[in-house]
Scaffold this motif. Structure first.
Motif, PDB file in Angstrom:
ATOM      1  N   LEU A 711       0.839  -1.200   0.000  1.00  0.00           N
ATOM      2  CA  LEU A 711       0.000   0.000   0.000  1.00  0.00           C
ATOM      3  C   LEU A 711       0.880   1.259   0.000  1.00  0.00           C
ATOM      4  O   LEU A 711       1.958   1.299   0.612  1.00  0.00           O
ATOM      5  N   ASP A 713       0.834   5.083   1.149  1.00  0.00           N
ATOM      6  CA  ASP A 713       0.147   6.072   1.983  1.00  0.00           C
ATOM      7  C   ASP A 713       0.733   7.463   1.661  1.00  0.00           C
ATOM      8  O   ASP A 713       1.885   7.756   1.992  1.00  0.00           O
ATOM      9  N   ARG A 715       0.730  11.407   2.199  1.00  0.00           N
ATOM     10  CA  ARG A 715       0.344  12.409   3.195  1.00  0.00           C
ATOM     11  C   ARG A 715       0.889  13.794   2.771  1.00  0.00           C
ATOM     12  O   ARG A 715       2.089  14.066   2.857  1.00  0.00           O
ATOM     13  N   THR A 750       3.237  -1.228   4.112  1.00  0.00           N
ATOM     14  CA  THR A 750       2.817   0.104   3.645  1.00  0.00           C
ATOM     15  C   THR A 750       4.056   0.996   3.465  1.00  0.00           C
ATOM     16  O   THR A 750       4.935   1.034   4.333  1.00  0.00           O
ATOM     17  N   THR A 752       5.135   4.939   2.989  1.00  0.00           N
ATOM     18  CA  THR A 752       4.567   6.275   3.282  1.00  0.00           C
ATOM     19  C   THR A 752       5.365   7.337   2.524  1.00  0.00           C
ATOM     20  O   THR A 752       6.601   7.391   2.611  1.00  0.00           O
TER      21      THR A 752
END
Length: 843
Positions: A711, A713, A715, A750, A752
């Motif tokens: 995944l 992520d 931000r 994940t 980021t």
């Protein structure tokens, strides 16, 4: 003195002489006219020969008769005129003679009367005619009062007058004769008899009259003399008060000003003294005047200091005011400057005391009675004495006895004789100096300085530390000498005169000189002649100029000098205090040769690196064209235009396309790095949207992340907006970071990607949960072609992070990486908001 008839006749004769002279002039004029008449007569005779002249009476008259008649008439007229004029003059002269006789008679009477008056017994007159030095004397004075009768003795005033009277008389007579100044004075003879003297001038005469006085007039003369003397004294005193620069005044019985001097007038700011008196201008205020009056009422005098304002400034006066029966008189002395000097003296003494208190040397001052008047803190500390004891002004001898009793001063063979010898400074005019060795090991230098007004000043200087330092200094000098002698570095120190001060054996050895050839005091020019045959003359010319030059700013020099023997020396010149210069020489032959070898090797490595870069760049460009063709034909084969493909062929083409794309990416990365290394890469700066850059980068790695169920992520903090940078390079940086994270992130984890704005920077960070990297790997993570198989799914060329670092630094940013084993890895890139092109080659 009488005037007779003979004098009148002589005067008349003198008056008649001008008349006779006039008569003689007329007769001479008549005689001079005779030739003219005769000439006329001869002319008449000549005319008679021609004819006759007829008269009105009918009578013929000749010319000669006419001339004769005319002459007769002229002579008769002149005689008549002369007779009339003589009669008139004689009548006038007779009248004048009568007047003169009357005047002479009156003068005789006056002279007789004056002689009678002048020949009085009680007066005598001296008469000077003009500037004549010989006077005439008339009259007599009684000899019993001490006045001599003789002319010469009388004119010698100092013999029969008192001294002050003779001086006064001489001064008055001189003023009378020189300045026509009259006088009336009273004098005393040597026997005490008073005389009145009057001096007057009349025409060209100076007359002095001496008059004997009776008893009443004598008393009056004495009073007059005293009054004159008092007036002279008062005038002298007032003249003195006018001359001094101190306000003075006089008041009457009611306290009103009656007289002031000019200093008083100036002090009260008026034009003259008369104005100050008429306007009643007071120098001091009402309170000060009331104080003066109170003291005079009680003690008849006032003497104290008062202050007032003069000329806009406050002044202090010492006022003395004395009261008398008819009033009072006062005098004020301006002591403002004295007070200022006194205050300044006090401040100076306090400053000196404070200064002496700060000294390390002990100071004590004794007066003429040998009593302690001043001491500083160092004195009390030196001898360990209490301040209260020292403030009691102990005697100098008592202090010496206490030092002995306390065991501070050592015992002397004859203590009394030694103490008397030390205290003899009170009777000396020269300073004395002693050295005292105290029992506790201290050494004192004692200076005893006599004071001009008596007393002495003691100064105690503790030499203990100085002697220790001197001993240490001598030891240090010896150590330094031994150190210099055993140094491998050649050292020579020259003075400002160019002469050598010291040198070590290494200096002589390096220049192949004998020890005696560089003895102390040898000039640098002589050393230059010894060393130039084996060295470059230009260097020694520089050494001589440096040592003997007069530059305001002395500079240090350094360099290498190669000798003809093959030695290579490193030299340095260093300026020292007092105009000295130090030359140092070090044999660097081996190090220079090693350095040269290393330089050659480095140059070879640099050339190798350049060949490597040229090779990589050349190969990369040569590989790009075939790869482009392969990719293009692979995509062409996959299209339906080329015909149907079976599954195996389609799989092969997919592998060929994928491998070609990876190879093309590697080639492009190599080309980008080569462009960065060459410093020719230019950024296309524009506004970069953070959202667009992140979206594009995430799309490039979306398949790889999906393939391994990872995944992403994203931000992005609010307000990030955009920044100025090269959009394509920013996207490439983000893509490489995400690719690197996808390679190491575990299945199902994940990754980021965070973006935020910090002050003037845009910050991107990518974090994965992979195995992380140890510290020794982080040190070389940005090096090229160094992939590390630490849990990654596939091994690349090792250029991803190198490209990231190169592009970020090209924007002027920085790259940081933090990782630990089992903790994952986070890479942070910081871009400036306003990027500019930096020609910085990536490592």
């Amino acid at each position: 003195m009488t005037i007779g008839e003979g004098d009148v006749r002589s005067k008349h004769a003198a008056y008649g002489r001008p008349v006779l002279r006039k008569l003689r002039t007329l007769l001479a004029s008549a005689s001079s006219a005779m030739p003219i008449v005769l000439a006329a007569s001869s002319a008449a005779h000549a005319q008679d020969a021609l004819g006759k002249i007829n008269t009105p009476f009918g009578v013929e008259v000749g010319t000669f008769e006419v001339v004769q008649f005319a002459m007769f008439l002229g002579a008769m007229g002149a005689a008549l005129l002369s007779a009339g004029w003589l009669i008139r003059e004689r009548s006038r002269i007779a009248n004048e003679n009568r007047q003169l006789r009357d005047k002479v008679a009156d003068l005789n009477v006056t002279v007789q009367r004056n002689e009678a008056m002048l020949n009085l017994k009680d007066q005598r007159i001296i008469v000077w005619e003009g500037a004549s030095s010989t006077p005439n004397l008339v009259g007599t004075l009684p000899p019993e009062i001490g006045v001599p009768e003789a002319r010469a003795l009388f004119l010698a005033f100092g013999r029969w007058l008192q001294i002050d009277s003779a001086t006064l008389l001489d001064r008055s007579i001189s003023a009378l004769r020189e300045k026509a100044r009259p006088f009336d004075i009273a004098i005393e003879t040597s026997k005490g008899a008073p005389l009145e003297v009057q001096g007057r001038t009349s025409g060209g005469y100076a007359i002095v009259r001496f008059i004997n006085l009776g008893e009443a007039r004598a008393a009056q003369a004495l009073l007059k003399t005293e009054n004159y003397q008092l007036s002279e004294a008062v005038g002298t005193l007032r003249g003195l008060l006018e001359a001094v620069d101190m306000p003075a005044w006089h008041r009457d019985g009611d306290g009103r000003l009656t007289w002031v001097n000019m200093a008083y007038a100036k002090a009260v700011d008026v034009r003259d003294a008369r104005t100050a008196v008429s306007d009643a201008r007071e120098l001091f205020g009402s309170q000060a005047r009331e104080r003066i009056e109170r003291d005079k009422a009680a003690n008849r005098r006032f003497h104290d200091q008062l202050s007032t304002v003069v000329g806009g400034d406050r002044h202090v006066f010492r006022v003395t005011d004395v009261a008398g029966s008819a009033g009072s008189a006062g005098l004020a002395a301006d002591i403002s400057e004295i007070e200022l000097i006194r205050e300044e003296f006090k401040r100076t003494v306090l400053n000196h005391s404070d200064t002496l208190d700060q000294l390390n040397s002990a100071v004590a001052m004794f007066d003429a009675n040998r009593k302690l008047q001043f001491f500083n803190q160092a004195f009390a500390k030196l001898w360990g004495l209490e301040t209260a004891f020292l403030e009691s002004s102990p005697d100098n001898a008592m202090l010496l006895d206490r030092f002995r009793s306390d065991g501070i001063l050592p015992e002397q063979p004859d203590w009394r004789r030694w103490k008397d010898q030390v205290l003899a400074a009170y009777h000396s005019v020269e300073s004395q100096e002693h050295v005292w060795y105290l029992t506790d090991g201290r050494t004192l230098r004692v200076i005893v300085n006599p004071q001009p007004k008596g007393g002495v000043t003691w100064v105690f200087e503790n030499l203990t530390e100085k002697l220790e330092l001197q001993s240490r200094y001598n030891t240090l000098i010896k150590v330094q000498g031994q150190t210099l002698d055993h140094l491998a570095e050649g050292v020579a120190v020259f003075g400002s005169d160019g002469k050598i001060r010291l040198s070590n054996p290494a200096f002589a050895s390096l220049w192949s000189l004998k020890r005696e050839q560089i003895a102390e005091g040898l000039h640098i020019s002589a050393i230059r002649r010894l060393c130039e045959p084996v060295s470059d003359a230009a260097h020694w010319e520089t050494f001589v100029t440096t040592v003997t030059g007069f530059d305001d700013e002395r500079q240090s020099l350094s360099g290498h000098i190669e000798l003809s023997t093959g030695k290579i020396l490193f030299y340095a010149t260093a300026p020292l205090p007092n105009g000295q210069t130090m030359l140092t020489f070090v044999d660097v032959t081996d190090s220079v040769q090693v350095e040269r070898a290393l330089k050659e090797k480095n140059e070879a490595l640099e050339r190798t690196d350049e060949l490597k870069n040229d090779f990589v760049q050349h190969v990369s460009y040569e590989l790009r064209s075939p790869l482009t063709n392969i990719i293009g034909f692979t995509e062409l084969l996959q299209t339906p235009m080329t015909g149907p493909l079976n599954d195996r062929q389609r799989d092969y083409l997919d592998h060929i396309g994928t491998s070609s794309s990876v190879l093309l990416t590697i080639v492009n990365d190599i080309l980008d790095l080569a462009t960065v290394d060459a410093g020719i890469m230019e950024l296309d700066i524009s506004d970069v949207s953070v959202t667009d850059a992140v979206t594009t980068a995430s799309e490039k790695v979306a398949e790889r992340l999906k393939e391994h169920n990872i995944l992403l992520d994203i931000r992005i903090e609010p307000g990030t907006g955009s920044f100025r940078a090269d959009a394509s390079r920013v996207k490439q940086v983000l893509s490489n970071l995400l690719s690197n994270a996808a390679n190491y992130a575990p299945e199902g984890s994940t990754v980021t990607l965070a973006c935020r704005r910090e002050q003037a920077e845009m910050v991107f960070s990518v974090h994965d949960s992979g195995p992380g990297m140890p510290d020794y790997v982080l040190d070389s993570i940005f090096k090229r072609f160094q992939p590390y198989p630490n849990g990654g799914r596939k091994r690349g060329a090792g250029l991803g992070l190198s490209i990231v670092k190169g592009f970020v630094e090209l924007h002027g940013g920085t790259v940081d990486i933090s990782s630990a084993a089992g903790m994952g890895t986070q890479v942070t890139c910081r871009f400036p908001l306003e990027a500019r092109t930096f020609s910085i080659a990536a490592e």
